[in-house]
Scaffold this motif. Structure first.
Motif, PDB file in Angstrom:
ATOM      1  N   TRP A 254       0.843  -1.195   0.000  1.00  0.00           N
ATOM      2  CA  TRP A 254       0.000   0.000   0.000  1.00  0.00           C
ATOM      3  C   TRP A 254       0.875   1.242   0.000  1.00  0.00           C
ATOM      4  O   TRP A 254       1.792   1.359   0.809  1.00  0.00           O
ATOM      5  CB  TRP A 254      -0.901   0.013   1.236  1.00  0.00           C
ATOM      6  N   LYS A 256       0.629   5.464   0.167  1.00  0.00           N
ATOM      7  CA  LYS A 256      -0.234   6.609   0.449  1.00  0.00           C
ATOM      8  C   LYS A 256      -0.234   7.541  -0.752  1.00  0.00           C
ATOM      9  O   LYS A 256       0.803   7.948  -1.258  1.00  0.00           O
ATOM     10  CB  LYS A 256       0.292   7.347   1.688  1.00  0.00           C
ATOM     11  N   SER A 257      -1.443   7.883  -1.212  1.00  0.00           N
ATOM     12  CA  SER A 257      -1.587   8.779  -2.351  1.00  0.00           C
ATOM     13  C   SER A 257      -1.465  10.234  -1.911  1.00  0.00           C
ATOM     14  O   SER A 257      -1.864  10.599  -0.793  1.00  0.00           O
ATOM     15  CB  SER A 257      -2.936   8.554  -3.028  1.00  0.00           C
ATOM     16  N   LEU A 262      -8.052   9.646  -2.486  1.00  0.00           N
ATOM     17  CA  LEU A 262      -7.723   8.294  -2.963  1.00  0.00           C
ATOM     18  C   LEU A 262      -7.199   7.404  -1.844  1.00  0.00           C
ATOM     19  O   LEU A 262      -7.203   6.172  -1.981  1.00  0.00           O
ATOM     20  CB  LEU A 262      -6.678   8.371  -4.089  1.00  0.00           C
ATOM     21  N   TRP A 264      -5.066   5.132   0.092  1.00  0.00           N
ATOM     22  CA  TRP A 264      -3.916   4.265  -0.132  1.00  0.00           C
ATOM     23  C   TRP A 264      -4.154   3.417  -1.379  1.00  0.00           C
ATOM     24  O   TRP A 264      -5.190   2.778  -1.514  1.00  0.00           O
ATOM     25  CB  TRP A 264      -3.685   3.360   1.084  1.00  0.00           C
ATOM     26  N   GLU A 265      -3.165   3.415  -2.267  1.00  0.00           N
ATOM     27  CA  GLU A 265      -3.272   2.648  -3.506  1.00  0.00           C
ATOM     28  C   GLU A 265      -2.511   1.341  -3.379  1.00  0.00           C
ATOM     29  O   GLU A 265      -1.438   1.285  -2.772  1.00  0.00           O
ATOM     30  CB  GLU A 265      -2.746   3.477  -4.676  1.00  0.00           C
ATOM     31  N   ARG A 267      -0.800  -2.449  -4.668  1.00  0.00           N
ATOM     32  CA  ARG A 267      -0.109  -3.248  -5.672  1.00  0.00           C
ATOM     33  C   ARG A 267      -0.038  -4.677  -5.126  1.00  0.00           C
ATOM     34  O   ARG A 267       0.447  -4.900  -4.023  1.00  0.00           O
ATOM     35  CB  ARG A 267       1.286  -2.709  -5.928  1.00  0.00           C
TER      36      ARG A 267
END
Length: 346
Positions: A254, A256-257, A262, A264-265, A267
Motif C-alpha cells: 500500500w 499513500k496517495s 484516494l 492508499w493505492e 499493488r
C-alpha cells in the motif's frame, strides 16, 4: 514513485545450523553483533559470527518470543511455561513467574528498558533498571494478539478482539485511545515515524489510523485474514512509508496517495504457493522479504518483482529477521533449520 534506496542485492548463504524443532522467533541485537534464536522445543541459542552459545537447552515447552532491549544490554524470552527470563551478557539475571499463563508476546520500548509482555487479557510493563512491574494494563475484550511501542517510546499499542488500545506511556492512568473494529485485530504495527498505526484484521480488512485523525482508512478485498504487516523505513516522495500486508499466499503493498480522496493505492505481489508466515522490509531499503510454508523466501525489489528466491529448508520457513544494517538476513525453518545469508555487494 520517487525513492532514495539502493539497488536490490544478491544474498548467499553465510551460515546454516540446526535446532531440535520449529524455529519460533529470531532477534538481532541493536549493534547487529548477536542473533538470538528460539525453538518450539524450548531452546534458546545465540549466534555471533558463526559461533553458537546455548543459553537454554530443550525443555519440551515452547519459547515463542525473544527480543533484545534497545541498548542491546538485555535479552528477554518467554513462552509456554509462563516465565519471562531476562539475560544480561549471557547471564540469567531475572525470572518473572507467571504460571499458568502462556506468554507469547513481548516487546521492548525503543527508548528505554521497559519490557511489555502479554498475560491473557493483560499486559504487564516491567522496568529492567528497577526490576519492578510499573503497570498492568487490562485489554478486557480478549487475549492479547499484538504489542507494539511507538518509535518515540511515548505510546504503547495493544491489539486483540474489537481493535487496538493505545496507552500514553507518560500517563498510564489516562484512558487509552481506542482504534475500534468490529472484528479481531490479528496483526498490528506502528509506522517508523509514528504517524500511522495499521491493523490487519480477521474480517479480511486492513485499518490504517493517522495519529490524531479520528477517521481511519479501511481497505478490503483480501482472500483471507491479514496475518502480517510490515512498514518500510524508506519513504515515498510525499514522505510516507509503504505498508505491506500478507493474506494467505499473497502480499499487497500500500502506498499513500498525495490525493487524500484516494487514500492508499494497492499493488498485489504474487509468487508464493502456500501461506506466507512472515514479511519484513530490509532496514533503509525497499527490499521486502516474504517467507512461506512453501519453503520459499522471496526478495521483492522496488519494482515489485522477485529479485531472488532463497531456499534451504526441508519444509517451510517459519520466521525471518533482517540485520539492523540489512547486510545479513536470518531465517528459521519449520523443522528447526537456521540459515543466515549475506549480501554479495557489501
Amino acid at each position: 514513485m520517487n525513492f532514495t534506496t539502493s539497488k536490490s542485492k544478491n544474498f548467499d548463504i553465510y551460515y546454516s545450523g540446526q535446532l531440535a524443532d520449529y524455529v519460533t522467533s529470531l532477534a538481532w541485537s541493536s549493534p547487529g553483533k548477536t542473533l538470538a534464536i528460539a525453538s518450539a522445543a524450548g531452546e534458546v541459542v545465540l549466534w555471533e559470527d558463526g559461533e553458537i552459545t546455548n543459553l537454554q537447552t530443550a525443555t519440551g515447552k515452547s519459547i515463542d518470543c525473544v527480543a533484545f532491549s534497545p541498548d542491546g544490554k538485555y535479552l528477554a524470552i518467554a513462552g509456554q511455561d509462563g516465565k519471562v527470563k531476562i539475560w544480561r551478557e549471557n547471564q540469567l539475571i531475572n525470572t518473572l513467574e507467571n504460571e499458568p499463563a502462556w506468554v507469547d508476546k513481548l516487546a521492548w520500548n525503543h527508548t528505554s528498558n521497559l519490557l511489555a509482555f502479554s498475560l491473557g487479557r493483560y499486559v504487564k510493563v516491567w522496568d529492567a533498571e528497577t526490576e519492578e512491574i510499573v503497570i498492568t494494563l487490562n485489554f478486557e475484550k480478549s487475549s492479547i494478539l499484538g504489542i507494539d511501542w511507538r518509535k518515540d517510546g511515548h505510546y504503547l499499542a495493544i491489539s486483540g478482539y474489537q481493535g487496538v488500545k493505545i496507552w500514553n506511556t507518560n500517563n498510564w492512568d489516562q484512558e487509552p485511545y481506542i482504534l475500534a473494529t468490529t472484528t479481531v485485530s490479528v496483526a498490528m504495527a506502528w509506522s517508523p515515524d509514528g504517524k500511522y498505526l495499521a491493523s490487519g484484521n480477521m474480517d479480511r480488512s486492513v485499518t490504517v489510523l493517522e495519529w490524531e485523525n479520528p477517521d481511519p482508512w479501511v481497505m478490503r478485498g483480501f482472500p483471507g485474514k491479514i496475518r502480517h504487516l510490515a512498514w518500510s523505513e524508506v519513504t515515498t516522495s510525499i514522505g510516507a512509508s509503504l505498508l505491506a500486508s500478507s493474506s494467505v499466499e499473497g502480499v499487497v503493498v500500500w502506498e499513500k496517495s498525495a490525493d487524500e480522496s484516494l487514500g492508499w493505492e494497492a499493488r498485489i505481489l504474487t509468487n508464493h504457493v502456500d501461506i506466507i508466515n512472515v514479511i519484513a522490509y530490509a532496514p533503509q531499503s525497499l527490499i521486502l522479504a516474504s517467507a512461506g510454508a512453501d519453503g520459499w523466501l522471496c526478495l521483492w525489489n522496488q519494482a515489485y518483482e522477485v529479485s531472488q528466491i532463497l531456499t534451504g529448508v526441508r519444509g517451510g520457513f517459519s520466521t525471518l529477521a533482517w540485520h539492523p544494517q540489512g547486510k545479513l538476513l536470518a531465517a528459521g525453518g519449520e523443522q528447526g533449520e537456521l540459515i543466515i545469508w549475506s549480501t554479495t555487494t557489501d
